[in-house]
Write a protein that holds these residues in place. Structure first.
Motif: not given
Length: 98
Positions: A54-71, A1-4
């Motif tokens: 960032y427009l990101l297509d991931v499974d859930d909010r946790d994955e979106a937050q992990s993505f940005i925290q590891n940037d 699901m997409p996250y901004m």
């Protein structure tokens, strides 16, 4: 699901942005399969970045937050603020999605 994900840089940290930029771009390259779009928010003359989107297509909010925290930008302490919001694709690349 997409996250901004929208980020705002800390004031006076432009040099840090430039210092970490190559690692940030390599991180994005490694996650290109999840990126719908991303880029810096620029001053009107295009000479200065102050955050990103960032427009990101991931499974859930946790994955979106992990993505940005590891940037690397986040790890280096560049961001003053980060917002993660679930997003609905209505139009993407000139094509209606819904």
């Amino acid at each position: 699901m997409p996250y901004m994900i929208e980020t705002w840089d800390k004031d006076g940290h432009h040099d840090l942005r430039l210092e970490v930029r190559d690692r940030h771009l390599a991180y994005l390259d490694a996650h290109e399969q999840s990126l719908l779009a991303c880029g810096a928010k620029l001053s009107d003359d295009g000479s200065f970045a102050s955050g990103g989107l960032y427009l990101l297509d991931v499974d859930d909010r946790d994955e979106a937050q992990s993505f940005i925290q590891n940037d690397p930008f986040h790890e280096a302490g560049l961001f003053q603020r980060v917002e993660v919001t679930r997003w609905r694709k209505a139009y993407l690349a000139g094509k209606r999605e819904i």
